[in-house]
Motif scaffolding. Structure first.
Motif, mmCIF file in Angstrom:
data_model
loop_
_atom_site.group_PDB
_atom_site.id
_atom_site.type_symbol
_atom_site.label_atom_id
_atom_site.label_comp_id
_atom_site.label_asym_id
_atom_site.label_seq_id
_atom_site.Cartn_x
_atom_site.Cartn_y
_atom_site.Cartn_z
ATOM 1 N N TYR A 258 0.830 -1.208 0.000
ATOM 2 C CA TYR A 258 0.000 0.000 0.000
ATOM 3 C C TYR A 258 0.861 1.254 0.000
ATOM 4 C CZ TYR A 258 -3.765 -3.226 0.961
ATOM 5 O OH TYR A 258 -4.650 -4.260 0.881
ATOM 6 N N ALA A 259 1.973 1.210 0.707
ATOM 7 C CA ALA A 259 2.891 2.340 0.726
ATOM 8 C C ALA A 259 3.517 2.529 -0.655
ATOM 9 C CB ALA A 259 3.973 2.131 1.773
ATOM 10 N N MET A 260 3.833 1.418 -1.340
ATOM 11 C CA MET A 260 4.385 1.507 -2.694
ATOM 12 C C MET A 260 3.362 2.111 -3.658
ATOM 13 S SD MET A 260 7.505 0.674 -2.827
ATOM 14 C CE MET A 260 7.730 0.429 -4.551
ATOM 15 N N PHE A 261 2.100 1.698 -3.496
ATOM 16 C CA PHE A 261 1.044 2.238 -4.346
ATOM 17 C C PHE A 261 0.895 3.744 -4.116
ATOM 18 C CE2 PHE A 261 -3.447 3.450 -4.829
ATOM 19 C CZ PHE A 261 -3.585 3.226 -6.187
ATOM 20 N N ALA A 262 0.873 4.175 -2.862
ATOM 21 C CA ALA A 262 0.750 5.589 -2.534
ATOM 22 C C ALA A 262 1.936 6.373 -3.064
ATOM 23 C CB ALA A 262 0.610 5.774 -1.030
ATOM 24 N N LEU A 263 3.132 5.814 -2.966
ATOM 25 C CA LEU A 263 4.329 6.470 -3.475
ATOM 26 C C LEU A 263 4.271 6.587 -4.997
ATOM 27 C CD1 LEU A 263 7.078 7.656 -2.773
ATOM 28 C CD2 LEU A 263 8.032 5.368 -2.988
ATOM 29 N N SER A 264 3.827 5.534 -5.644
ATOM 30 C CA SER A 264 3.710 5.549 -7.104
ATOM 31 C C SER A 264 2.689 6.599 -7.557
ATOM 32 C CB SER A 264 3.298 4.168 -7.596
ATOM 33 O OG SER A 264 3.035 4.197 -8.970
ATOM 34 N N LYS A 265 1.567 6.663 -6.844
ATOM 35 C CA LYS A 265 0.530 7.641 -7.180
ATOM 36 C C LYS A 265 1.048 9.069 -6.979
ATOM 37 C CE LYS A 265 -4.230 8.887 -6.217
ATOM 38 N NZ LYS A 265 -5.404 8.669 -5.425
ATOM 39 N N ARG B 128 3.081 14.162 -9.223
ATOM 40 C CA ARG B 128 4.168 15.142 -9.282
ATOM 41 C C ARG B 128 4.602 15.366 -10.725
ATOM 42 N NH1 ARG B 128 9.977 15.430 -9.370
ATOM 43 N NH2 ARG B 128 10.003 13.313 -9.981
ATOM 44 N N ASN B 129 4.735 14.292 -11.494
ATOM 45 C CA ASN B 129 5.140 14.420 -12.896
ATOM 46 C C ASN B 129 4.089 15.156 -13.714
ATOM 47 O OD1 ASN B 129 7.562 13.146 -12.425
ATOM 48 N ND2 ASN B 129 6.830 11.132 -13.080
ATOM 49 N N ALA B 130 2.811 14.894 -13.434
ATOM 50 C CA ALA B 130 1.735 15.588 -14.148
ATOM 51 C C ALA B 130 1.755 17.078 -13.809
ATOM 52 C CB ALA B 130 0.383 14.979 -13.798
ATOM 53 N N PHE B 131 1.990 17.405 -12.530
ATOM 54 C CA PHE B 131 2.054 18.795 -12.119
ATOM 55 C C PHE B 131 3.230 19.501 -12.787
ATOM 56 C CE2 PHE B 131 3.542 22.089 -9.116
ATOM 57 C CZ PHE B 131 2.432 22.919 -9.175
ATOM 58 N N ARG B 132 4.373 18.837 -12.860
ATOM 59 C CA ARG B 132 5.547 19.430 -13.513
ATOM 60 C C ARG B 132 5.275 19.692 -15.000
ATOM 61 N NH1 ARG B 132 11.155 16.632 -11.482
ATOM 62 N NH2 ARG B 132 11.275 17.753 -9.505
ATOM 63 N N ALA B 133 4.611 18.735 -15.658
ATOM 64 C CA ALA B 133 4.296 18.911 -17.078
ATOM 65 C C ALA B 133 3.347 20.087 -17.283
ATOM 66 C CB ALA B 133 3.684 17.628 -17.640
ATOM 67 N N GLU B 134 2.363 20.217 -16.398
ATOM 68 C CA GLU B 134 1.416 21.328 -16.488
ATOM 69 C C GLU B 134 2.135 22.658 -16.253
ATOM 70 O OE1 GLU B 134 -2.763 22.786 -14.415
ATOM 71 O OE2 GLU B 134 -1.966 20.801 -13.984
ATOM 72 N N LEU B 135 3.043 22.673 -15.301
ATOM 73 C CA LEU B 135 3.819 23.875 -15.008
ATOM 74 C C LEU B 135 4.680 24.273 -16.210
ATOM 75 C CD1 LEU B 135 4.656 25.944 -12.848
ATOM 76 C CD2 LEU B 135 6.462 24.356 -12.181
ATOM 77 N N GLU B 136 5.301 23.314 -16.850
ATOM 78 C CA GLU B 136 6.122 23.600 -18.028
ATOM 79 C C GLU B 136 5.271 24.134 -19.179
ATOM 80 O OE1 GLU B 136 9.439 23.657 -18.623
ATOM 81 O OE2 GLU B 136 9.549 23.453 -16.456
ATOM 82 N N ARG B 137 4.068 23.568 -19.383
ATOM 83 C CA ARG B 137 3.180 24.064 -20.431
ATOM 84 C C ARG B 137 2.784 25.514 -20.159
ATOM 85 N NH1 ARG B 137 0.785 18.970 -19.945
ATOM 86 N NH2 ARG B 137 -0.940 19.834 -18.737
#
Length: 119
Positions: A6-13, A18-27
């Motif tokens: 469950y901790a791995m799942f939460a970390l993966s999510k 974070r990656n989606a937020f970074r991509a949105e910030l770059e756009r």
């Protein structure tokens, strides 16, 4: 080392978010830079200096309105052409006059004359 799934799942999510937020910030950053804004660091962005884009936007609105008018006229012309083709097909299949076949050229001429008469 035993890792909780469950901790791995939460970390993966969290990593994905974070990656989606970074991509949105770059756009967003690319959009501001393309719009002429200058990055002054932090939260400060300087707007572009120069003539206002408002006249160009007004012209763009006029061009869009003209385009939509032309597209409506084109659609009307296409509909008229489709109707003429359907009429030609219908007249071509069976048109008798005094028990004689009327040649296709005469039928086409008659149809064109009829179409000219209608407003």
């Amino acid at each position: 080392m035993n890792i909780d799934p469950y901790a791995m799942f939460a970390l993966s999510k969290a990593w994905t978010e974070r990656n989606a937020f970074r991509a949105e910030l770059e756009r967003a950053k690319r959009s501001l830079l393309a719009g002429g804004y200058t990055d002054l660091g932090g939260q400060d962005w300087q707007p572009p200096i120069g003539p206002s884009a408002e006249p160009m936007l007004d012209k763009l609105d006029l061009l869009r309105a003209e385009r939509s008018t032309l597209l409506r006229k084109l659609d009307a012309a296409r509909a008229g052409l489709r109707e003429a083709v359907e009429l030609l097909r219908a007249y071509r299949t069976a048109w008798f006059t005094r028990e004689e076949w009327v040649p296709i050229e005469e039928r086409a001429d008659a149809l064109l004359e009829k179409h000219k008469e209608t407003p």
